[in-house]
Structures are given as structure tokens and as C-alpha cells.
Write a protein that holds these residues in place. Structure first.
Motif, PDB file in Angstrom:
ATOM      1  N   ASP A 168       0.828  -1.207   0.000  1.00 46.01           N
ATOM      2  CA  ASP A 168       0.000   0.000   0.000  1.00 46.01           C
ATOM      3  C   ASP A 168       0.866   1.261   0.000  1.00 46.01           C
ATOM      4  O   ASP A 168       0.557   2.239  -0.693  1.00 46.01           O
ATOM      5  N   ALA A 169       1.969   1.241   0.771  1.00 43.82           N
ATOM      6  CA  ALA A 169       2.859   2.401   0.798  1.00 43.82           C
ATOM      7  C   ALA A 169       3.509   2.614  -0.564  1.00 43.82           C
ATOM      8  O   ALA A 169       3.655   3.744  -1.032  1.00 43.82           O
ATOM      9  N   ARG A 170       3.905   1.540  -1.208  1.00 43.06           N
ATOM     10  CA  ARG A 170       4.519   1.665  -2.532  1.00 43.06           C
ATOM     11  C   ARG A 170       3.539   2.201  -3.551  1.00 43.06           C
ATOM     12  O   ARG A 170       3.930   2.956  -4.453  1.00 43.06           O
ATOM     13  N   LEU A 171       2.273   1.832  -3.449  1.00 39.20           N
ATOM     14  CA  LEU A 171       1.278   2.372  -4.378  1.00 39.20           C
ATOM     15  C   LEU A 171       1.182   3.890  -4.249  1.00 39.20           C
ATOM     16  O   LEU A 171       0.875   4.580  -5.231  1.00 39.20           O
ATOM     17  N   HIS A 172       1.465   4.415  -3.060  1.00 41.40           N
ATOM     18  CA  HIS A 172       1.426   5.856  -2.843  1.00 41.40           C
ATOM     19  C   HIS A 172       2.779   6.511  -3.128  1.00 41.40           C
ATOM     20  O   HIS A 172       2.943   7.702  -2.856  1.00 41.40           O
ATOM     21  N   ASP A 173       3.758   5.727  -3.650  1.00 41.62           N
ATOM     22  CA  ASP A 173       5.127   6.222  -3.840  1.00 41.62           C
ATOM     23  C   ASP A 173       5.729   6.667  -2.514  1.00 41.62           C
ATOM     24  O   ASP A 173       6.501   7.640  -2.442  1.00 41.62           O
ATOM     25  N   GLY A 174       5.375   5.940  -1.453  1.00 42.49           N
ATOM     26  CA  GLY A 174       5.844   6.292  -0.124  1.00 42.49           C
ATOM     27  C   GLY A 174       6.845   5.290   0.418  1.00 42.49           C
ATOM     28  O   GLY A 174       7.246   4.334  -0.259  1.00 42.49           O
ATOM     29  N   TRP A 175       7.244   5.521   1.669  1.00 44.47           N
ATOM     30  CA  TRP A 175       8.199   4.666   2.368  1.00 44.47           C
ATOM     31  C   TRP A 175       7.523   4.060   3.589  1.00 44.47           C
ATOM     32  O   TRP A 175       6.695   4.705   4.232  1.00 44.47           O
ATOM     33  N   LEU A 176       7.920   2.845   3.917  1.00 49.14           N
ATOM     34  CA  LEU A 176       7.523   2.218   5.167  1.00 49.14           C
ATOM     35  C   LEU A 176       8.779   1.610   5.769  1.00 49.14           C
ATOM     36  O   LEU A 176       9.342   0.658   5.219  1.00 49.14           O
ATOM     37  N   ASP A 177       9.233   2.186   6.883  1.00 49.44           N
ATOM     38  CA  ASP A 177      10.497   1.798   7.505  1.00 49.44           C
ATOM     39  C   ASP A 177      10.246   1.160   8.854  1.00 49.44           C
ATOM     40  O   ASP A 177       9.206   1.402   9.500  1.00 49.44           O
ATOM     41  N   ALA A 178      11.229   0.382   9.299  1.00 45.89           N
ATOM     42  CA  ALA A 178      11.138  -0.278  10.596  1.00 45.89           C
ATOM     43  C   ALA A 178      12.414  -0.050  11.377  1.00 45.89           C
ATOM     44  O   ALA A 178      13.505   0.058  10.817  1.00 45.89           O
ATOM     45  N   TRP A 179      12.271   0.032  12.704  1.00 46.16           N
ATOM     46  CA  TRP A 179      13.400   0.151  13.627  1.00 46.16           C
ATOM     47  C   TRP A 179      13.066  -0.624  14.893  1.00 46.16           C
ATOM     48  O   TRP A 179      11.892  -0.701  15.294  1.00 46.16           O
ATOM     49  N   GLY A 180      14.046  -1.221  15.492  1.00 45.27           N
ATOM     50  CA  GLY A 180      13.785  -1.944  16.725  1.00 45.27           C
ATOM     51  C   GLY A 180      15.070  -2.303  17.449  1.00 45.27           C
ATOM     52  O   GLY A 180      16.105  -2.537  16.817  1.00 45.27           O
ATOM     53  N   VAL A 181      14.978  -2.339  18.763  1.00 40.97           N
ATOM     54  CA  VAL A 181      16.068  -2.777  19.631  1.00 40.97           C
ATOM     55  C   VAL A 181      15.465  -3.678  20.691  1.00 40.97           C
ATOM     56  O   VAL A 181      14.469  -3.294  21.330  1.00 40.97           O
ATOM     57  N   PRO A 182      15.996  -4.873  20.893  1.00 41.19           N
ATOM     58  CA  PRO A 182      15.431  -5.763  21.913  1.00 41.19           C
ATOM     59  C   PRO A 182      15.401  -5.092  23.287  1.00 41.19           C
ATOM     60  O   PRO A 182      16.391  -4.540  23.756  1.00 41.19           O
ATOM     61  N   GLY A 183      14.243  -5.121  23.912  1.00 44.01           N
ATOM     62  CA  GLY A 183      14.076  -4.547  25.243  1.00 44.01           C
ATOM     63  C   GLY A 183      13.764  -3.070  25.254  1.00 44.01           C
ATOM     64  O   GLY A 183      13.398  -2.535  26.302  1.00 44.01           O
ATOM     65  N   GLU A 184      13.891  -2.365  24.105  1.00 38.01           N
ATOM     66  CA  GLU A 184      13.621  -0.929  24.045  1.00 38.01           C
ATOM     67  C   GLU A 184      12.455  -0.584  23.139  1.00 38.01           C
ATOM     68  O   GLU A 184      12.119   0.577  22.972  1.00 38.01           O
ATOM     69  N   GLY A 185      11.847  -1.569  22.523  1.00 35.70           N
ATOM     70  CA  GLY A 185      10.687  -1.321  21.705  1.00 35.70           C
ATOM     71  C   GLY A 185      10.996  -1.270  20.224  1.00 35.70           C
ATOM     72  O   GLY A 185      12.124  -1.537  19.790  1.00 35.70           O
ATOM     73  N   ALA A 186       9.986  -0.909  19.460  1.00 35.70           N
ATOM     74  CA  ALA A 186      10.100  -0.854  18.006  1.00 35.70           C
ATOM     75  C   ALA A 186       9.363   0.369  17.499  1.00 35.70           C
ATOM     76  O   ALA A 186       8.557   0.986  18.212  1.00 35.70           O
ATOM     77  N   CYS A 187       9.657   0.724  16.251  1.00 31.23           N
ATOM     78  CA  CYS A 187       9.012   1.876  15.624  1.00 31.23           C
ATOM     79  C   CYS A 187       8.850   1.601  14.137  1.00 31.23           C
ATOM     80  O   CYS A 187       9.776   1.110  13.479  1.00 31.23           O
ATOM     81  N   PHE A 188       7.660   1.911  13.625  1.00 25.65           N
ATOM     82  CA  PHE A 188       7.385   1.813  12.192  1.00 25.65           C
ATOM     83  C   PHE A 188       6.992   3.206  11.715  1.00 25.65           C
ATOM     84  O   PHE A 188       6.160   3.871  12.341  1.00 25.65           O
ATOM     85  N   ARG A 189       7.613   3.624  10.600  1.00 22.61           N
ATOM     86  CA  ARG A 189       7.384   4.981  10.095  1.00 22.61           C
ATOM     87  C   ARG A 189       6.837   4.926   8.672  1.00 22.61           C
ATOM     88  O   ARG A 189       7.433   4.314   7.785  1.00 22.61           O
ATOM     89  N   LEU A 190       5.713   5.582   8.465  1.00 21.32           N
ATOM     90  CA  LEU A 190       5.108   5.721   7.135  1.00 21.32           C
ATOM     91  C   LEU A 190       5.348   7.139   6.650  1.00 21.32           C
ATOM     92  O   LEU A 190       4.991   8.105   7.327  1.00 21.32           O
ATOM     93  N   THR A 191       5.960   7.272   5.468  1.00 23.02           N
ATOM     94  CA  THR A 191       6.222   8.579   4.866  1.00 23.02           C
ATOM     95  C   THR A 191       5.539   8.630   3.507  1.00 23.02           C
ATOM     96  O   THR A 191       5.718   7.731   2.680  1.00 23.02           O
ATOM     97  N   LEU A 192       4.731   9.703   3.290  1.00 25.51           N
ATOM     98  CA  LEU A 192       3.967   9.837   2.050  1.00 25.51           C
ATOM     99  C   LEU A 192       4.219  11.211   1.426  1.00 25.51           C
ATOM    100  O   LEU A 192       4.398  12.204   2.151  1.00 25.51           O
ATOM    101  N   PRO A 193       4.231  11.293   0.099  1.00 23.60           N
ATOM    102  CA  PRO A 193       4.244  12.620  -0.537  1.00 23.60           C
ATOM    103  C   PRO A 193       2.887  13.285  -0.370  1.00 23.60           C
ATOM    104  O   PRO A 193       1.836  12.622  -0.448  1.00 23.60           O
ATOM    105  N   ARG A 194       2.897  14.577  -0.125  1.00 20.70           N
ATOM    106  CA  ARG A 194       1.612  15.263   0.110  1.00 20.70           C
ATOM    107  C   ARG A 194       0.808  15.417  -1.169  1.00 20.70           C
ATOM    108  O   ARG A 194      -0.417  15.506  -1.124  1.00 20.70           O
TER     109      ARG A 194
END
Length: 639
Positions: free
Chosen positions: A532-558
Motif C-alpha cells: 500500500d505504501a509503494r502504491l502511494h510512492d511512499g516509504w515504510l520503515d522499521a526500527w527496533g532494539v530488543p528490550g527498548e521497543g520498536a518503531c514503524f514509520r510511514l512517509t507519504l508525498p503530500r
């Protein structure tokens, strides 16, 4: 015996340029003003010409540098020419030096022999002289020395006889020369050596003046002679210009031959390297075409040499790759068709089963406990089966390339509000605090997007974050600039390992398949979110560290069709610090679908867009939530 010294000729002074006059002290006249304008114009012209030459040199340098990096043939030919030039210059210089030394030594030996013979003849003649008055002595010396001028090789010998200082004979002759030669051209060191040794012969190289400003290379040989009990310095000067002309000719022939040799070496190197590089270039071009999907491209096989065998092997490899790729494409197409067909075929019986399960579930209160529990399990599992089937159908649409977007301009916060409404019961069940962190004017950001797909992405991210939060807060960071908007979902739960971050968007992949879960699906959610992110020409990134949590970031062109170059939200947005929202004030955000709380603040497009958050009307900025930053995260995946 030789005396080494150098002699030169003083440079003449060039006349200076005239300077315009003035009308009076400190008052420039018309000529001076005109001269100043001309000088200023000339200076500007020279500056412009200098800039032009500088830019031209820079362009040539960049062109040569690019050619050096991209052309093996250019590097080979240029390197060969440089090495050959060094060899030619070295060998040519050595040969020219040897020839020059040989010519000089030969001419010097000849001059020494002639000079010795001439001095002997002069001394013998002087010994037999019987003169009684000074005029007859002067005439006799001139007649005797005149024979020295025509006795040398090529008749290019001159003479000079000078009385040694300190002698008082009345019959002595002060000096005698062949014309155009004076004692000034004789080096002082040579004169001192001749005066100090009456039996020695000394020589030294000099620059012999010719005409008004020219000089010829020459060698002067000096000895002592005696006439009527008076000692004289006798010098014979040999002009070596003919030898120098011969040497210059030899040098010109050497340099011409070296230049021709360099051209031949360059041409041969270019031809040989072209024979080798051309097939390699063709192979590179065919490889690029194969990589672009033109699997039928092949190399032309010519001859039976190594390059021909390389082309044959390359063609066999290309044919093998084409067969394997076609087989894989056929298998993939069959798998996609199978998934699509099975998914569609299962919809009809699944609908019937769901209807029966709903009937049983609605009547579960009339059943005994065992049948009641069975009806509840049947209902929920059929519901999960429907979700899995929907995911499979969506994946099949992505694989078939028929997925499209229903784009509309919509406030991103309305989608976030809808997601929070759905996720609130899950957050309460997991005892997690769900909050939004933003710093956008009026808490609005209009984006051209397919709201259904963006809602599905954010819902998947938020529910996954709540599932893995282990009761810790979950934050939704929102920020935007003129070209992009980003939404990051951050949890502070179990986190992810680097290996998990690398596979989190793979289909059917789960970090812990055996871990019990209360929500979630089959492992297709993040894969669908990525598509779905690629259809919008966007990015979907992931970050994580064991014991400190995770983060997912969606970036879209306006704007639809925009190209992303950065994300307004860093990854992770809080710098990786496992902070809580307990110390942050909460203020309401009102959208067209209701209102929800906002915690803290994140970034801004520029200072004018900063807003006051909280009931106290004071600005609260999250100290661990930096402003927008370029997308340089090394742990991101999904591209």
C-alpha cells in the motif's frame, strides 16, 4: 688540464612604457583619463579571459576525469603513452647527452692537438727572431700569429696574445689578436692558470660573442710563449658553432623520431586494447539488456580465440538464465493464479459456513457448555479465516498488478482518529496508553491519498504496537513539511532484533511463531502495508532494539506523483529513548469525526507553524523528539 667556470652576457635593459602627462600637480589631464579607461577596460578583459580559460580548463579536467573512470581503453592508452613518453624522453636525453659529450670531446682533443702544434711553431719562430726595435717586433708578431688563424680545422680558429703583467722590456708588444677578440672574453681563472705555469696548456669553455647580441659556444686554449726575454699569454679560440648545429640537428631528429614512435605506440595500443575491450563492452551492453528483461539478447561469436570462447560461454549462461527465469516466472504465475483461484473459490463455501456459524453463535445460550464453547470457537475461527482470505485476495491483486488507488484530498488526522477509535479497546485490554505527538498548525495536514489503504496501514501498525507493547505506552508521532508527511508508531515493548527488522516485511514471517497472541493475523499485514505504501510512492520503515521497543514509520508525498527525498520524522522519532508520556500535558484535537488527545509536540515546518498545546496555553516541546531530519537511518528496511 681544464678549468671549469661559467660566463654569461649581461641582459640589456628594455625601454620602459611611456606615462601620460598631467596638466598640473595632482590634476590628471585628458590623456591620463583616457589611459585609465583603457587600462580598466583591458583589466576587465583580461579578467574575463582568465575566467574563461579557468572554466575551460575545469571542463577539460572533469571530462578527462570522467573518461578515466569510465573507459578501460582510455586508461590503458593514456598509461601506455605516459610510460612510453617517459622512456622516450629518458632515452632521447641520454642519447643526446652522449652525442653532445662525444662531439665536444672529439672537437676538444682536435683543438688541443692543433693548439699544441701551433704554440710549438710560434715558439720556434720566436726563438729564431733577431729584432732590435719595437715596430719591427710588432710586425713580426702579427705575421707569425697570422698563420695560426688559418691553420685550424674549418679555418675557425682565432688567436689572442697578451703580455704577462709586470714585465718592462722596451721591445715587448702589449697585445695582438686576430680581430674581434679581446682579453675581456678570457676568464680570469684561465688567465691566472696560464700565468702561473709556463709549460702547461689550459682550456675552458666560453660563450664567444658574435655580431651585436649573439654568442657561439667556443673553447679557449691558453699557453705561455717567450719572445725576446718577454713572456706572453697565447690563447687560441675555437668556435664550436658547427658542432652545435650538428648536435641540434641530431636532437631534432631524435625528438621527431620519438614523437613518431609515441604516435605509433599510441595507435598500436589503441588498436590492441580495442580488440580486447570491444568484446567486453559488448558483453557489458548485453548484460545491461539482460538485466532490463530483454532475455533474448546474445553476444556475437567471431573466430575461435579466447574472446570467442568467452562469448560462447556468456551466451550459454544467458540461455540458462533465461530458461530458469522463465521457469520461475511460470511457477510464480501458477502460484499467484492458484492463490487467486483458491481464494475466490473459498469465498462461496466460506460464506455458507459463516452463515451457519452465526446461526449457531446466536443460539449458543440454548446449548450445553461444551456445544456453546464449540459454537464460539467456530464463529471466531471462521472470522479469522475470512480475514486471512481477504489478505490473500489483496496479495493476489498486488501480484497481478491490478491494485489501484482511489485518491482524494483528506486530512491525515481524520484517518488517525478512525484508527484510534478501533484501537482503543485493544489498548485498554493491554493496559497501554495510546497518545499522539505532533506540532502541526491547527492539527491538520491535507494529503492526497487513498484513505482506505492508509487506514489499513496505520491500523496494522498501531494494533501490532499495542500487541507487543507489554503494557507500555504507544505513541503516534505526526509531522509534515511542504512536500511530505510522516506518521511513526512507536512502542516501548519487547522490541526487535536486527535480523527481525530485516525480515519484518516478508510474507508469512513472524519473529516468534510459537508466541501466544490475542490479536494479529497470518503475517501478511505488514507485507500488505508495504505494498500500500509503494502504491502511494511512499516509504515504510522499521526500527527496533530488543528490550527498548520498536518503531514503524510511514512517509507519504503530500501531492500525488511527488518524489520523496526525506522524511519529516526521524527514525526512531524519540532518539531511541524509552520515555513515557506521564509528564506531558494533553490537549484535544478536533477533526470532522470527533476529537482525541494530543501529547507533547514534534518538530515544525518553520517557527511560524508552532502551536500552543495544553489547557494552560503554554508550549510543550518533547525534548527527545527532534525536528524533521533527512532520511539516513541505517536500520530501515522495506525498499
Amino acid at each position: 688540464m681544464s678549468i671549469d667556470s661559467t660566463s654569461g652576457q649581461p641582459d640589456g635593459a628594455a625601454p620602459g612604457d611611456g606615462v601620460p602627462g598631467t596638466l598640473g600637480p595632482g590634476t590628471p589631464g585628458p590623456a591620463a583619463s583616457l589611459w585609465g579607461k583603457l587600462a580598466a577596460g583591458t583589466g576587465a578583459g583580461l579578467a574575463a579571459a582568465g575566467r574563461f580559460l579557468w572554466h575551460a580548463a575545469r571542463r577539460v579536467q572533469r571530462s578527462l576525469s570522467r573518461r578515466w573512470r569510465t573507459s578501460l581503453q582510455f586508461r590503458t592508452v593514456l598509461t601506455t603513452l605516459v610510460v612510453a613518453s617517459i622512456a622516450v624522453v629518458g632515452v632521447g636525453g641520454y642519447l643526446a647527452g652522449q652525442v653532445s659529450n662525444g662531439l665536444f670531446k672529439e672537437r676538444l682533443a682536435q683543438a688541443q692537438q692543433e693548439s699544441l702544434r701551433g704554440v710549438t711553431q710560434v715558439q720556434d719562430s720566436f726563438n729564431n727572431a733577431s729584432l732590435s726595435d719595437q715596430p719591427r717586433v710588432s710586425t713580426y708578431v702579427k705575421d707569425t700569429l697570422k698563420l695560426l688563424e688559418v691553420g685550424g680545422a674549418d679555418d675557425n680558429r682565432k688567436y689572442l696574445m697578451v703580455k704577462i703583467p709586470g714585465q718592462t722590456s722596451k721591445l715587448a708588444v702589449s697585445s695582438s689578436d686576430s680581430g674581434g677578440v679581446t682579453a675581456a672574453i678570457i676568464p680570469d681563472d684561465l688567465r691566472a692558470a696560464v700565468q702561473g705555469d709556463p709549460d702547461g696548456q689550459f682550456w675552458q669553455s666560453i660563450a664567444l660573442p658574435t655580431g651585436s647580441s649573439g654568442v657561439h659556444p667556443a673553447v679557449v686554449i691558453g699557453s705561455q710563449v717567450e719572445l725576446l726575454q718577454t713572456n706572453y699569454e697565447l690563447y687560441m679560440i675555437y668556435d664550436l658553432n658547427s658542432a652545435q648545429v650538428t648536435l641540434n640537428y641530431i636532437k631534432s631528429v631524435l625528438w621527431l623520431a620519438g614523437s613518431v614512435l609515441l604516435l605509433l605506440i599510441g595507435a598500436i595500443t589503441w588498436y590492441v586494447t580495442r580488440m580486447v575491450v570491444k568484446p567486453v563492452s559488448q558483453a557489458a551492453a548485453v548484460s545491461e539488456k539482460l538485466a532490463a528483461g530483454r532475455l533474448e539478447e546474445r553476444l556475437q561469436v567471431v573466430g575461435e580465440d579466447e574472446m570467442a570462447r568467452l562469448a560462447t560461454s556468456f551466451n550459454k549462461m544467458a540461455t540458462s538464465l533465461q530458461d530458469q527465469i522463465n521457469a520461475l516466472a511460470t511457477l510464480s504465475e501458477m502460484q499467484q493464479r492458484f492463490v487467486s483461484d483458491v481464494s475466490h473459490e473459498l469465498r462461496t463455501p466460506l460464506t455458507t459456513v459463516r452463515m451457519a456459524a452465526e446461526v449457531l453463535y446466536d443460539a449458543r445460550d440454548d446449548f450445553d457448555p461444551v456445544n456453546k464453547r464449540s459454537s464460539e470457537l467456530l464463529f471466531h475461527q471462521v472470522e479469522r479465516f475470512e480475514l486471512l482470505l481477504a489478505d490473500l485476495l489483496e496479495i493476489s491483486r498486488f501480484d497481478a498488478g491490478v491494485a489501484d488507488l482511489d485518491v482524494e484530498s483528506l486530512d491525515i488526522f481524520s484517518v488517525i482518529h478512525s484508527v484510534i477509535d478501533v484501537a482503543t479497546p485493544v489498548a485498554e485490554a493491554n493496559k497501554s496508553e495510546l497518545s499522539v505527538v505532533t506540532r502541526l498548525r491547527n492539527h491538520k495536514c491535507v494529503v492526497e491519498m487513498d484513505s482506505r489503504r492508509i487506514d489499513r496501514i496505520l491500523r496494522n501498525l498501531v494494533l501490532n504496537a499495542l500487541e507487543h507493547s507489554e503494557g507500555n505506552p504507544v505513541k503516534i508521532f505526526v509531522s509534515a513539511d511542504e512536500t511530505a508527511v510522516a506518521v511513526a508508531v512507536r512502542d516501548y515493548g519487547i522490541g526487535m532484533s536486527p535480523d527481525a527488522v530485516g525480515h519484518v516485511f516478508d510474507r508469512f514471517w513472524r519473529a516468534d511463531p510459537a508466541r501466544a497472541r490475542t490479536t494479529g493475523g497470518s503475517g501478511l499485514g505488514l507485507s500488505i502495508a508495504m505494498e500500500d505504501a509503494r502504491l502511494h510512492d511512499g516509504w515504510l520503515d522499521a526500527w527496533g532494539v530488543p528490550g527498548e521497543g520498536a518503531c514503524f514509520r510511514l512517509t507519504l508525498p503530500r501531492k500525488r506523483g511527488g518524489v520523496l527525498t526525506h522524511s519529516p520524522v526521524p527514525l526512531p522519532p524519540d532518539g531511541g529513548v524509552a520515555a513515557t508520556a506521564d509528564s506531558l500535558n494533553t490537549g484535544p484535537i478536533t477533526t470532522n469525526t470527533g476529537s482525541f488527545g494530543v501529547v507533547g509536540a514534534l518538530g515544525s515546518i518553520h517557527p511560524a507553524t508552532a502551536i500552543d498545546i495544553g489547557k494552560s496555553e503554554s508550549r510543550h516541546e518533547d525534548p527527545v523528539a527532534p525536528a524533521a531530519a533527512p532520511r539516513t537511518d541505517s536500520t530501515t528496511t522495506g525498499y
